[in-house]
Design a protein around this motif. Structure first.
Motif, PDB file in Angstrom:
ATOM      1  N   TRP A  28      54.188  -7.784  53.986  1.00 27.90           N
ATOM      2  CA  TRP A  28      54.936  -9.054  54.933  1.00 27.90           C
ATOM      3  C   TRP A  28      56.423  -8.758  54.583  1.00 27.90           C
ATOM      4  CZ3 TRP A  28      54.902 -15.259  54.580  1.00 27.90           C
ATOM      5  CH2 TRP A  28      55.477 -15.426  55.522  1.00 27.90           C
ATOM      6  N   GLU A  55      58.226 -11.995  60.143  1.00 27.53           N
ATOM      7  CA  GLU A  55      58.446 -13.580  60.009  1.00 27.53           C
ATOM      8  C   GLU A  55      58.092 -14.369  61.272  1.00 27.53           C
ATOM      9  OE1 GLU A  55      61.891 -15.395  58.518  1.00 27.53           O
ATOM     10  OE2 GLU A  55      62.423 -13.696  57.441  1.00 27.53           O
ATOM     11  N   ASP A  56      58.021 -13.650  62.459  1.00 28.14           N
ATOM     12  CA  ASP A  56      57.786 -14.308  63.892  1.00 28.14           C
ATOM     13  C   ASP A  56      56.112 -13.973  64.111  1.00 28.14           C
ATOM     14  OD1 ASP A  56      58.715 -11.494  64.049  1.00 28.14           O
ATOM     15  OD2 ASP A  56      58.776 -11.735  66.263  1.00 28.14           O
ATOM     16  N   GLY A  57      55.264 -13.852  63.056  1.00 26.90           N
ATOM     17  CA  GLY A  57      54.029 -13.733  63.213  1.00 26.90           C
ATOM     18  C   GLY A  57      53.334 -12.613  63.935  1.00 26.90           C
ATOM     19  N   VAL A  58      54.114 -11.416  63.973  1.00 29.26           N
ATOM     20  CA  VAL A  58      53.613 -10.168  64.499  1.00 29.26           C
ATOM     21  C   VAL A  58      52.673  -9.638  63.732  1.00 29.26           C
ATOM     22  CG1 VAL A  58      54.244  -8.139  65.670  1.00 29.26           C
ATOM     23  CG2 VAL A  58      55.643  -9.903  65.911  1.00 29.26           C
ATOM     24  N   MET A  88      56.060 -18.289  63.318  1.00 26.73           N
ATOM     25  CA  MET A  88      56.469 -18.283  61.833  1.00 26.73           C
ATOM     26  C   MET A  88      55.299 -18.992  61.303  1.00 26.73           C
ATOM     27  SD  MET A  88      59.848 -19.470  60.627  1.00 26.73           S
ATOM     28  CE  MET A  88      60.521 -17.811  60.696  1.00 26.73           C
ATOM     29  N   GLY A  92      53.006 -17.854  57.844  1.00 30.70           N
ATOM     30  CA  GLY A  92      53.132 -18.410  56.594  1.00 30.70           C
ATOM     31  C   GLY A  92      51.750 -18.854  56.163  1.00 30.70           C
ATOM     32  N   GLY A 136      62.854 -16.282  55.218  1.00 31.38           N
ATOM     33  CA  GLY A 136      61.451 -16.118  55.017  1.00 31.38           C
ATOM     34  C   GLY A 136      60.946 -15.826  53.485  1.00 31.38           C
ATOM     35  N   THR A 139      58.663 -18.060  51.128  1.00 27.81           N
ATOM     36  CA  THR A 139      57.289 -18.219  51.361  1.00 27.81           C
ATOM     37  C   THR A 139      56.789 -16.664  50.944  1.00 27.81           C
ATOM     38  OG1 THR A 139      57.500 -19.473  53.244  1.00 27.81           O
ATOM     39  CG2 THR A 139      55.311 -18.805  53.291  1.00 27.81           C
ATOM     40  N   ALA A 142      56.188 -16.827  47.205  1.00 27.21           N
ATOM     41  CA  ALA A 142      55.473 -17.420  46.687  1.00 27.21           C
ATOM     42  C   ALA A 142      53.983 -17.213  46.851  1.00 27.21           C
ATOM     43  CB  ALA A 142      55.431 -18.893  47.370  1.00 27.21           C
ATOM     44  N   CYS A 143      53.571 -16.556  48.375  1.00 27.56           N
ATOM     45  CA  CYS A 143      52.310 -16.583  48.719  1.00 27.56           C
ATOM     46  C   CYS A 143      51.710 -15.209  48.986  1.00 27.56           C
ATOM     47  CB  CYS A 143      52.327 -17.222  50.068  1.00 27.56           C
ATOM     48  SG  CYS A 143      52.412 -18.892  49.927  1.00 27.56           S
TER      49      CYS A 143
ATOM     50  N   ASN B 137      62.876 -21.071  55.832  1.00 26.02           N
ATOM     51  CA  ASN B 137      62.152 -20.856  57.520  1.00 26.02           C
ATOM     52  C   ASN B 137      61.084 -21.499  57.574  1.00 26.02           C
ATOM     53  OD1 ASN B 137      64.509 -19.497  58.395  1.00 26.02           O
ATOM     54  ND2 ASN B 137      63.789 -17.583  58.188  1.00 26.02           N
ATOM     55  N   VAL B 138      60.041 -21.034  56.679  1.00 23.62           N
ATOM     56  CA  VAL B 138      58.803 -21.546  57.021  1.00 23.62           C
ATOM     57  C   VAL B 138      58.417 -22.887  56.628  1.00 23.62           C
ATOM     58  CG1 VAL B 138      56.301 -21.160  56.402  1.00 23.62           C
ATOM     59  CG2 VAL B 138      57.676 -19.273  56.621  1.00 23.62           C
ATOM     60  N   SER B 158      54.199 -22.950  48.797  1.00 27.60           N
ATOM     61  CA  SER B 158      55.376 -22.537  48.634  1.00 27.60           C
ATOM     62  C   SER B 158      56.567 -23.473  48.413  1.00 27.60           C
ATOM     63  CB  SER B 158      55.884 -21.502  49.704  1.00 27.60           C
ATOM     64  OG  SER B 158      55.890 -22.312  50.871  1.00 27.60           O
ATOM     65  N   THR B 211      56.212 -13.409  70.871  1.00 26.77           N
ATOM     66  CA  THR B 211      56.303 -14.170  69.709  1.00 26.77           C
ATOM     67  C   THR B 211      57.121 -15.225  69.752  1.00 26.77           C
ATOM     68  OG1 THR B 211      57.751 -12.682  68.574  1.00 26.77           O
ATOM     69  CG2 THR B 211      55.369 -12.053  68.375  1.00 26.77           C
ATOM     70  N   GLY B 212      57.286 -16.138  68.831  1.00 21.26           N
ATOM     71  CA  GLY B 212      58.201 -17.189  68.849  1.00 21.26           C
ATOM     72  C   GLY B 212      57.981 -17.694  67.178  1.00 21.26           C
ATOM     73  N   ILE B 213      59.236 -18.470  66.967  1.00 21.01           N
ATOM     74  CA  ILE B 213      59.378 -19.028  65.842  1.00 21.01           C
ATOM     75  C   ILE B 213      58.169 -20.515  65.842  1.00 21.01           C
ATOM     76  CG2 ILE B 213      60.696 -20.148  63.972  1.00 21.01           C
ATOM     77  CD1 ILE B 213      60.978 -16.890  64.596  1.00 21.01           C
TER      78      ILE B 213
END
Lengths: 276, 332
Positions: A28, A55-58, A88, A92, A136, A139, A142-143, B137-138, B158, B211-213
């Protein structure tokens, strides 16, 4: 692989991280600069079965390179032919579930326990200077199971305690500190990479484990406000190759925004590498 | 005899001390009951009308993506043009937006996930014109998710242990199920969300490609929602592929037809960015020249379309469209 004749310090750090990238693992990458370029470099040259998430979940894109300037997330070239387009929150949550082996991030300041400051230099709320915030990275730190941190080798960046913990390392360094703060078990900092050196951790404390050929351990320690532990045998980091630099310069950081941003230039003088 | 589980107190182990937007799920439900249009009535309007009607001084503002990437830039320009004041911005996943809105005099509070630190921000902090509250952000999108679920908070793995936590609305509690410490973060129900999408019908049924946020989370979590759309499509097209709908009409208050509405940023699949102007705005912010940027790109024009016509021109817009070669996935 051809030994490179000239390169910047930031390029060294990215190539060093690229060598850490392993097949079959998920990465990530925080934001879209140095961390993303490092992972892509490693994937393209050494570990084609490494996958990355943004970060945009790709999930696992095959980006069309080069990126447009700044357009390393959301943009179509960056997310091209992914396995999944998410958000996002999906990124996460996937990290929270344990799907992310490595987090890769960069920062302003790091301390002896791997805590990361990207929010404020000086006393918070005082006359110090504000920076961008964790983004980002919190997270990720942390994860993800293991965290690789990229930063510059500067005295003010290696400190005993960061001015502000934006993203967690081993917190106060005591056993179980992360768990007591609600973070997932068995996670945490793994490596710190700078243009001069690589660090790991011993008992949750930063330890110098490797250096580039053109600087000495003493020179590195002079650029640490707080002295790290030192491994019994400090390894020597392989310098960048022409292949790595070609990919970085022609496909990844085409405008040199990241690679030329700071630090000295290193050249081969026929016998050894020297810092300009 | 022990007390019933529900009566046992749940100690707060640690808590942040910063202000956060009031958490009020029942208040939000009542707002939805009384204000959202659940009839299929058209809500297409101009950006000017949408911002006049649905953005009020003092509102908590969420925008989706950012000024460079599918940002609702026509609506951002309109907020600046109408000189909205005292907004509280959700500053997540942002480079320039917060600095723009702060220097324009619109934003005086910001929750921070990430936004570019820059001279306009430093100046506003120094002069007491801006307050910042710390998240990531998250954590910000998690708060929106809680808001979109109609619940008061969500637990997260987190954020605990950070100094951001201490300067936020988060709390650390003992999880009543596992007995382990767990961080909870307050739901966020913004007063208004502005979201740029690829396609919408006149009722607000909206499609986001790529994608998006947190487009969907923001749309569902916010009291007032303005959608700007590259294309206005027929509701029959929406009905032909309902799986492609991201946001349902009843969450949406206004729909604005906004072709090239993310200029100078990209709208993925439709057009690429304008790199020179992307650099221009970075330079403007990093050299503290935001006012000059606004005087060139925002204030002289009555509408965003007028700016696109006069300042950018059709040829450049066409070239941006032509340069957007990655098309797979950007249709229903």
């Amino acid at each position: 692989m051809t030994r490179a004749e000239a390169f910047s310090e930031r390029e060294v750090a990215m190539c060093t991280v690229a060598h850490l990238v392993e097949n079959g693992r998920t990465y990530w990458a925080a934001g879209g600069g140095t961390p993303l370029y490092s992972v892509l470099l490693g994937q393209k040259l050494y570990a084609p079965d490494a996958q990355y998430i943004t970060e945009d979940g790709v999930v696992a894109p095959e980006p069309l390179l080069p990126f447009e300037p700044m357009m390393t997330m959301v943009a179509s070239r960056a997310v091209h032919h992914a396995l999944l387009w998410g958000t996002m929150n999906s990124a996460g949550l996937h990290a929270q579930l344990g799907h992310m082996d490595y987090g890769v991030l960069n920062t302003l300041q790091v301390d002896q326990h791997g805590n990361i400051n990207s929010t404020f230099l000086g006393e918070y709320g005082g006359s110090g200077r504000r920076f961008g915030g964790p983004g980002g990275a919190d997270t990720i730190a942390a994860c993800c199971w293991r965290t690789i941190l990229i930063t510059d080798q500067e005295r003010r960046k290696f400190v005993k305690e960061v001015d502000f913990i934006s993203s967690p390392g081993f917190l106060d360094g005591t056993p179980g500190a992360r768990e007591r703060a609600g973070l997932p078990r068995d996670t945490g900092p793994w490596r710190v990479v700078t243009p001069w050196a690589m660090y790991d951790y011993e008992d949750r404390r930063l330890r110098l484990m490797a250096r580039v050929p053109w600087v000495t351990v003493d020179e590195i320690l002079a650029e640490c406000e707080w002295k790290p532990l030192i491994a019994p045998e400090v390894q020597v980091i392989e310098p960048p190759t022409e292949e790595e630099l070609h990919l970085l310069r022609t496909e990844l950081d085409v405008r040199g925004q990241t690679t030329d941003a700071a630090g000295s230039w290193i050249t081969w003088d026929g016998e050894k590498y020297v810092r300009a | 005899m022990t007390a019933p589980a529900a009566r046992r107190s749940l100690p707060i182990l640690r808590e942040g001390t910063s202000a956060y937007l009031k958490v009020d799920p029942d208040g939000f439900r009542a707002y939805v009951r009384d204000n959202k249009q659940r009839a299929l009535t058209p809500r297409l309007m101009s950006a000017r009308e949408a911002v006049e009607r649905f953005v009020a001084d003092g509102d908590y503002l969420a925008y989706e993506c950012n000024y460079l990437m599918r940002g609702p830039n026509e609506l951002v320009h309109e907020i600046i043009r109408q000189e909205k004041k005292q907004l509280w911005a959700a500053g997540k996943f942002t480079y320039v937006d917060v600095a723009l809105l702060v220097d324009a005099g619109c934003v005086s509070r910001a929750d921070c996930g990430f936004f570019l630190s820059s001279p306009p921000i430093d100046r506003a902090l120094r002069e007491g014109r801006l307050e910042v509250f710390e998240y990531s952000n998250v954590i910000m999108t998690t708060r929106l998710q809680a808001g979109a679920m109609g619940i008061p908070f969500l637990p997260v793995r987190s954020f605990g242990g950070t100094d951001g936590f201490d300067h936020s609305g988060a709390k650390l509690i003992t999880d009543p199920y596992t007995g382990d410490p767990i961080t909870i973060v307050p739901a966020l129900n913004p007063d208004v969300a502005i979201i740029h999408v690829h396609q919408a019908d006149v009722y607000g049924n909206a499609r986001v490609f790529g994608t998006g946020i947190s487009d969907v989370e923001s749309a569902l979590a916010s009291r007032k929602v303005i959608i700007s759309a590259e294309e206005i499509i027929e509701t029959d097209d929406i009905r032909a592929k309902p799986g492609a709908t991201s946001i349902p009409y009843y969450a949406v208050d206004a729909v604005v037809h906004s072709p090239h509405g993310s200029y100078p940023g990209t709208c993925p699949g439709y057009y690429g960015s304008d790199p020179e102007v992307v650099f221009e705005i970075f330079r403007a912010i990093m050299t503290d020249q935001v006012q000059a940027y606004l005087d060139k790109w925002v204030r002289p024009f009555a509408t965003f379309a007028e700016m696109l016509n006069e300042r950018v021109g059709a040829a450049k817009l066409e070239a941006m469209t032509a340069r957007e070669v990655a098309k797979d996935g950007y249709s229903a």
